[in-house]
Design a protein around this motif. Sequence first.
Motif, PDB file in Angstrom:
ATOM      1  N   THR A  40       0.828  -1.206   0.000  1.00 44.30           N
ATOM      2  CA  THR A  40       0.000   0.000   0.000  1.00 44.30           C
ATOM      3  C   THR A  40       0.859   1.251   0.000  1.00 44.30           C
ATOM      4  O   THR A  40       0.525   2.257  -0.636  1.00 44.30           O
ATOM      5  N   ALA A  41       1.995   1.213   0.710  1.00 43.15           N
ATOM      6  CA  ALA A  41       2.915   2.354   0.715  1.00 43.15           C
ATOM      7  C   ALA A  41       3.464   2.609  -0.686  1.00 43.15           C
ATOM      8  O   ALA A  41       3.656   3.773  -1.080  1.00 43.15           O
ATOM      9  N   PHE A  42       3.705   1.557  -1.448  1.00 43.85           N
ATOM     10  CA  PHE A  42       4.123   1.721  -2.839  1.00 43.85           C
ATOM     11  C   PHE A  42       3.038   2.415  -3.651  1.00 43.85           C
ATOM     12  O   PHE A  42       3.314   3.352  -4.408  1.00 43.85           O
ATOM     13  N   ALA A 206      11.126   8.691   6.948  1.00 43.18           N
ATOM     14  CA  ALA A 206      10.076   7.781   7.388  1.00 43.18           C
ATOM     15  C   ALA A 206      10.304   7.329   8.825  1.00 43.18           C
ATOM     16  O   ALA A 206       9.356   7.172   9.604  1.00 43.18           O
ATOM     17  N   ASN A 207      11.550   7.113   9.194  1.00 46.28           N
ATOM     18  CA  ASN A 207      11.857   6.716  10.562  1.00 46.28           C
ATOM     19  C   ASN A 207      11.485   7.802  11.553  1.00 46.28           C
ATOM     20  O   ASN A 207      10.964   7.519  12.646  1.00 46.28           O
ATOM     21  N   ALA A 208      11.738   9.062  11.186  1.00 43.89           N
ATOM     22  CA  ALA A 208      11.381  10.169  12.082  1.00 43.89           C
ATOM     23  C   ALA A 208       9.874  10.268  12.282  1.00 43.89           C
ATOM     24  O   ALA A 208       9.416  10.703  13.345  1.00 43.89           O
ATOM     25  N   ASP A 213       6.148   1.292   7.217  1.00 40.40           N
ATOM     26  CA  ASP A 213       5.806   0.703   5.924  1.00 40.40           C
ATOM     27  C   ASP A 213       6.574   1.378   4.793  1.00 40.40           C
ATOM     28  O   ASP A 213       7.032   0.715   3.851  1.00 40.40           O
ATOM     29  N   THR A 214       6.753   2.689   4.871  1.00 41.87           N
ATOM     30  CA  THR A 214       7.540   3.397   3.856  1.00 41.87           C
ATOM     31  C   THR A 214       9.010   2.993   3.928  1.00 41.87           C
ATOM     32  O   THR A 214       9.681   2.867   2.895  1.00 41.87           O
ATOM     33  N   MET A 215       9.522   2.775   5.144  1.00 45.91           N
ATOM     34  CA  MET A 215      10.903   2.314   5.282  1.00 45.91           C
ATOM     35  C   MET A 215      11.094   0.963   4.606  1.00 45.91           C
ATOM     36  O   MET A 215      12.076   0.749   3.882  1.00 45.91           O
ATOM     37  N   PHE A 216      10.148   0.043   4.823  1.00 45.77           N
ATOM     38  CA  PHE A 216      10.245  -1.269   4.193  1.00 45.77           C
ATOM     39  C   PHE A 216      10.132  -1.156   2.673  1.00 45.77           C
ATOM     40  O   PHE A 216      10.797  -1.901   1.936  1.00 45.77           O
ATOM     41  N   ALA A 217       9.302  -0.241   2.198  1.00 41.02           N
ATOM     42  CA  ALA A 217       9.178  -0.049   0.754  1.00 41.02           C
ATOM     43  C   ALA A 217      10.497   0.439   0.157  1.00 41.02           C
ATOM     44  O   ALA A 217      10.928  -0.043  -0.902  1.00 41.02           O
TER      45      ALA A 217
END
Length: 259
Positions: A40-42, A206-208, A213-217
């Motif tokens: 979904t983040a993609f 994304a970490n901040a 999910d964006t980090m994994f993407a």
Amino acid sequence: MSAVSAALRTALVLVASWQAIVIAFAPPRYILPTPLEVATAFRRQPLYLLDNALVTLAEIAAGFAAGMTAGIATALAIATFPRLGRAVWPMVLVLQAFPVFVIAPLLVLWFGFGMTSKVVMTTLIIFFPVASAFADGLRRTPHEIVDAAALTPASHRQTLFLLRVPLALPALISGLRVAAPLAPLGAVIGEWVGASAGLGFVMVQANARMQTDTMFAAMAVIAVLALALRRAVDLLAPLLTPWAREGDFSSTPKQRKPT
């Protein structure tokens, strides 16, 4: 096609295991999202990921080309001037011993937050395996072949470039295969330290915001880039060394079976 099928099967097993862990332990979403949430983040920000992936890809390509060129030149210099090799190689080993996280802040300080510092970091990571493998291949040229060349009018340079270099190309390919998956590491670490674009920048942002999910993407895109670069080296190998067999792409000499 068989390699692609094997990779797809491995990816499916990993995704299934990932989903099973999420179902079994039910961790919070900000710790471990589901594969569907990463997908979904993609879909939510494809252009954002694509634009930053192109920045990282440019850094990887430039750093890989520079590191490969520097590694080949160093190996040739060592083969041509052995005394120079004995003086330079210890310094190369010391440089390689420093953790990349120690060097990255210095490179950003010296070269700024732009693309240059990331290219230099990638170059340093690529340089050592290429130089080491190629130098080892040049050093392991069979002595009987070198002795036979000494009986001809060929000069030292002709012997090097027309005899030793072609025989050492499989070792060079082996070094490139080792270096290819490491290339994204240099670019991403440089982006972690300081950048305004790139997949490493995406991961920091994304970490901040705890957008795991964006980090994994972003990690998935980095993995694809690493696999694509390794595949490009595999496709290049038979073009550079059409006479070599697959098992020849190694800097380690093989034992011959007694006849």
